[in-house]
Design an enzyme around this catalytic site. Structure first.
Site, PDB file in Angstrom:
ATOM      1  CD  GLU A  70      14.678  32.837  45.698  1.00  8.43           C
ATOM      2  OE1 GLU A  70      15.378  33.067  46.695  1.00  8.43           O
ATOM      3  OE2 GLU A  70      13.551  32.295  45.803  1.00  8.43           O
ATOM      4  NE  ARG A 125      16.676  36.021  51.436  1.00  5.07           N
ATOM      5  CZ  ARG A 125      16.490  34.691  51.394  1.00  5.07           C
ATOM      6  NH1 ARG A 125      16.846  34.000  50.339  1.00  5.07           N
ATOM      7  NH2 ARG A 125      15.925  34.062  52.416  1.00  5.07           N
TER       8      ARG A 125
END
Ligand SMILES: NCCCCC[C@@H](C[SeH])C(=O)O
Ligand SMILES: [Zn+2]
Ligand SMILES: [Zn+2]
Length: 307
Positions: A70, A125
């Protein structure tokens, strides 16, 4: 120029250089706090923004980069620090916030994972810890906190993207953040965890369908922030409790912070809504960060009013 620097994504090494340059350029207002280290022994540096030495001052916390892919999240932490230092005493809202609260900013909570997305797998992630008895790597740090740990919405399979870890705070990264927040719970009154994507302003609880005791306050704050984004940037952010707005997600940092006593606790999902997803192009950084900034300012001002 700084304009281009903050409209680009930066490698972990560049972010460490930026941290050092920022504290060197602002010795009176910025200090660095080493809150721990990652599984691969990288330092977890938080920046402390403190504009005055007002006694028993309150504080807010922003963490970025808990999830490696992200990239817009660390970009926002850098953006926030740069904005705060550049517009203190020039913008009324940030001046009010910084006059009343210190701000702790953790630009990359998961440095091993972030580095891995630059070198091996852009879609990683989790962190990069090894699990005994499995060849799979990584724990989802946002399922590793002690809040209904490893119930529905997490997995005890080390190969899962939402692996909760061997036990709560099993990971050095989540333990470092939990320890810092525990040790500063008397001053920290507002918590933000910055993620992407799907454009949402979320608050407790995600780990159960229960409503937080101050649900009405949190909803009002998130609603006002969403309306500000709509008005100034013509973009739509959903808002509400995590379990009802996105999905059940136990072991989250925001729920744990809330239960520890930080009653104003939020998780932001920044741009976009899925067109680029985690691969948000650099030319979207400015708008995405300005949207997150106005939401942080709106909520922080309300917290100052209420406390
Ligand atoms: N603490 C859980 C807040 C709601 C879920 C947030 C998302 C961010 Se990618 C997740 O951790 O799955
Ligand atoms: Zn995330
Ligand atoms: Zn997300």
């Amino acid at each position: 120029s700084s304009q281009t620097f903050y409209e680009r994504y930066h490698s972990l090494e560049d972010i460490y250089f930026w941290i050092n340059r920022t504290i060197q350029d602002n010795p009176a207002t910025v200090s660095v706090v080493l809150i721990g280290s990652s599984f691969e022994k990288r330092p977890l540096y938080a920046l402390k923004l403190s504009m005055n030495n007002q006694p028993n001052k309150k504080a807010m916390w922003i963490d970025c980069g808990i999830h490696a892919r992200e990239w817009i999240s660390p970009a926002f932490c850098l953006w926030f620090v740069q904005y705060s230092l550049s517009f203190y005493k020039r913008n009324h809202d940030i001046t009010t916030i910084l006059d009343n609260m210190d701000v702790y900013v953790l630009p990359v909570m998961n440095p091993d994972g972030y580095h891995y997305t630059w070198t091996n797998n852009r879609m990683w992630r989790k962190n990069r810890s090894a699990s005994s008895g499995s060849s799979c790597i990584g724990v989802d740090l946002n399922r590793n906190f002690d809040a209904n740990w490893c119930t529905e919405g997490a997995s005890n399979d080390p190969c899962s993207e939402i692996y909760c870890g061997a036990f709560p705070e099993s990971e050095p990264e989540s333990a470092a953040v939990a320890n810092f927040l525990r040790n500063h719970r008397d001053s920290i009154q507002l918590y933000f965890s910055i993620h992407s994507y799907s454009q949402m302003l979320l608050f407790p609880f995600s780990c159960t369908m229960d409503e937080a005791q101050n649900h009405a306050d949190l909803l009002e704050m998130a609603k006002e922030a969403s309306q500000k984004i709509q008005r100034y940037y013509r973009n739509h952010y959903k808002y509400g409790s995590g379990s009802k707005t996105i999905y059940l997600a136990p072991g989250g940092s925001d729920d744990w912070a809330y239960n520890t006593g930080i009653k104003y606790s939020f998780t932001f999902e920044l741009q976009d809504r899925g067109r680029y997803g985690f691969l948000l192009p650099p030319n979207y950084i400015s708008k995405a960060c300005n949207e997150a900034l106005i939401a942080v300012k709106t909520i922080a001002l309300r917290v100052i009013e209420k406390t």
